[in-house]
Design a protein around this motif. Structure first.
Motif, PDB file in Angstrom:
ATOM      1  N   LYS A 235       0.831  -1.203   0.000  1.00  0.00           N
ATOM      2  CA  LYS A 235       0.000   0.000   0.000  1.00  0.00           C
ATOM      3  C   LYS A 235       0.866   1.255   0.000  1.00  0.00           C
ATOM      4  O   LYS A 235       1.942   1.280   0.602  1.00  0.00           O
ATOM      5  N   VAL A 236       0.387   2.306  -0.676  1.00  0.00           N
ATOM      6  CA  VAL A 236       1.046   3.607  -0.589  1.00  0.00           C
ATOM      7  C   VAL A 236       0.722   4.196   0.781  1.00  0.00           C
ATOM      8  O   VAL A 236      -0.436   4.195   1.211  1.00  0.00           O
ATOM      9  N   VAL A 237       1.776   4.689   1.475  1.00  0.00           N
ATOM     10  CA  VAL A 237       1.591   5.236   2.815  1.00  0.00           C
ATOM     11  C   VAL A 237       2.283   6.591   2.917  1.00  0.00           C
ATOM     12  O   VAL A 237       3.115   6.947   2.093  1.00  0.00           O
ATOM     13  N   LYS A 238       1.938   7.353   3.946  1.00  0.00           N
ATOM     14  CA  LYS A 238       2.598   8.635   4.173  1.00  0.00           C
ATOM     15  C   LYS A 238       2.590   8.950   5.658  1.00  0.00           C
ATOM     16  O   LYS A 238       1.613   8.693   6.341  1.00  0.00           O
ATOM     17  N   GLY A 239       3.716   9.529   6.121  1.00  0.00           N
ATOM     18  CA  GLY A 239       3.823   9.919   7.522  1.00  0.00           C
ATOM     19  C   GLY A 239       4.512  11.269   7.651  1.00  0.00           C
ATOM     20  O   GLY A 239       4.741  11.962   6.666  1.00  0.00           O
ATOM     21  N   VAL A 240       4.861  11.641   8.875  1.00  0.00           N
ATOM     22  CA  VAL A 240       5.581  12.890   9.152  1.00  0.00           C
ATOM     23  C   VAL A 240       6.892  12.545   9.842  1.00  0.00           C
ATOM     24  O   VAL A 240       6.886  11.831  10.853  1.00  0.00           O
TER      25      VAL A 240
ATOM     26  N   PHE B 136       8.967   5.161  -6.776  1.00  0.00           N
ATOM     27  CA  PHE B 136       8.459   4.198  -5.809  1.00  0.00           C
ATOM     28  C   PHE B 136       9.539   3.898  -4.789  1.00  0.00           C
ATOM     29  O   PHE B 136      10.670   3.550  -5.161  1.00  0.00           O
ATOM     30  N   TYR B 137       9.216   4.021  -3.504  1.00  0.00           N
ATOM     31  CA  TYR B 137      10.138   3.588  -2.453  1.00  0.00           C
ATOM     32  C   TYR B 137       9.462   2.516  -1.608  1.00  0.00           C
ATOM     33  O   TYR B 137       8.387   2.749  -1.070  1.00  0.00           O
ATOM     34  N   ASP B 138      10.102   1.372  -1.511  1.00  0.00           N
ATOM     35  CA  ASP B 138       9.668   0.356  -0.556  1.00  0.00           C
ATOM     36  C   ASP B 138      10.306   0.759   0.769  1.00  0.00           C
ATOM     37  O   ASP B 138      11.476   0.481   1.021  1.00  0.00           O
TER      38      ASP B 138
ATOM     39  N   ARG C 295       0.218   6.409   7.575  1.00  0.00           N
ATOM     40  CA  ARG C 295      -1.143   5.950   7.300  1.00  0.00           C
ATOM     41  C   ARG C 295      -1.287   5.577   5.826  1.00  0.00           C
ATOM     42  O   ARG C 295      -0.591   6.098   4.971  1.00  0.00           O
ATOM     43  N   ASP C 296      -2.237   4.682   5.546  1.00  0.00           N
ATOM     44  CA  ASP C 296      -2.459   4.197   4.178  1.00  0.00           C
ATOM     45  C   ASP C 296      -3.048   5.292   3.298  1.00  0.00           C
ATOM     46  O   ASP C 296      -3.885   6.077   3.731  1.00  0.00           O
ATOM     47  N   VAL C 297      -2.603   5.316   2.043  1.00  0.00           N
ATOM     48  CA  VAL C 297      -3.119   6.270   1.068  1.00  0.00           C
ATOM     49  C   VAL C 297      -3.879   5.562  -0.048  1.00  0.00           C
ATOM     50  O   VAL C 297      -4.916   6.041  -0.499  1.00  0.00           O
ATOM     51  N   GLY C 298      -3.375   4.415  -0.525  1.00  0.00           N
ATOM     52  CA  GLY C 298      -4.079   3.713  -1.585  1.00  0.00           C
ATOM     53  C   GLY C 298      -3.233   2.678  -2.296  1.00  0.00           C
ATOM     54  O   GLY C 298      -2.131   2.344  -1.864  1.00  0.00           O
ATOM     55  N   ASP C 299      -3.741   2.172  -3.406  1.00  0.00           N
ATOM     56  CA  ASP C 299      -3.064   1.155  -4.200  1.00  0.00           C
ATOM     57  C   ASP C 299      -1.974   1.799  -5.051  1.00  0.00           C
ATOM     58  O   ASP C 299      -2.227   2.796  -5.743  1.00  0.00           O
TER      59      ASP C 299
END
Length: 251
Positions: A16-21, A49-51, A27-31
């Motif tokens: 899942k695409v995620v984002k934080g601070v 893309f970063y894993d 938190r999850d953003v999407g596919d």
């Protein structure tokens, strides 16, 4: 002058695409494939893309996501996270990546930069750098998603990777990452002034003027963002139109 690039970044964890601070509060953003398709439609110049947990968890890159995205997206695709060997680079490129981004492994094994550039060409090798300020005009390099301070001076590291044959740097400010308070202009300017290869600005974009400011005040050749695009506060097209209106040459 080279046209400036606008690049959405997709941090991927567990498919899942995620984002934080500041690398926290994720938190999850999407596919990832659907997100990449949308950015392709918006006119993104590249997609990164970063894993984000591959290096920390000691595993390889997520090639299935790369393959699926490469079938549907027709802009350059850069893949990072879990690239440890020349074979990993080869597999990522075979899966459809145009470039790989090496970060933690580049610090731990700088020879990987040289070997990758010698075999696949410098244009395929982007070195990602996570850096944090420790004093005025002084920054140190971190690895493992901002978890480990390597005690390496940022400018020294930039000089090293340029000599090893890296074709590009993606410079992320840990201090600015996810804060939406603007790119880290002093750090970016210092790096751009100390190398001759392209530098992608990463970390901190919060409003449309931040993109203009980073191009106006530093030698960055591209600006990368995540939250602004993921949460639909801005589109790639809106950013390009704004920069164009300010006299910045964009693609």
């Amino acid at each position: 002058m080279l046209a400036k690039r606008i690049i959405p970044c997709l941090d991927v964890r567990n498919g899942k695409v995620v984002k934080g601070v500041n690398f926290e509060g994720v938190r999850d953003v999407g596919d990832p494939v659907e997100c990449a398709e949308e950015y392709n439609k918006q006119g993104a110049d590249e997609i990164v893309f970063y894993d984000i947990t591959a290096s920390f968890e000691g595993r390889g890159v997520f090639l299935d996501v790369v393959r699926d995205t490469a079938k549907k997206v027709f802009v350059p695709l850069t893949v990072g996270g879990g690239i440890k060997t020349v074979d990993d680079i080869r597999e990522a490129l075979r899966a459809g990546a145009d470039k790989v981004s090496v970060n933690s492994q580049a610090v731990q094994n700088p020879q990987l930069i040289k070997d990758g550039a010698d075999i696949f060409g410098s244009q395929c090798i982007c070195v990602g750098i996570d850096a944090k300020k420790i004093a005025d005009n002084k920054w140190t390099v971190y690895i493992n998603g901002g978890r480990k301070d390597m005690g390496i001076d940022l400018i020294d590291w930039v000089h090293t990777i340029e000599k090893l044959g890296a074709g590009e740097i993606c410079l992320n400010s840990i201090d600015a990452d996810g804060t939406k308070e603007g790119f880290d202009i002093p750090m970016l300017k210092a790096v751009c002034d100390n190398c001759s290869i392209p530098v992608i600005a990463s970390g901190g974009a919060g409003k449309i003027n931040d993109f203009y400011e980073v191009f106006e005040k530093t030698g960055a050749t591209a600006a990368l963002a995540a939250s602004l695009f993921h949460f639909k506060e801005l589109t790639v097209g809106e950013v390009k139109d704004y920069c164009r209106g300010k006299g910045v040459i964009v693609r």
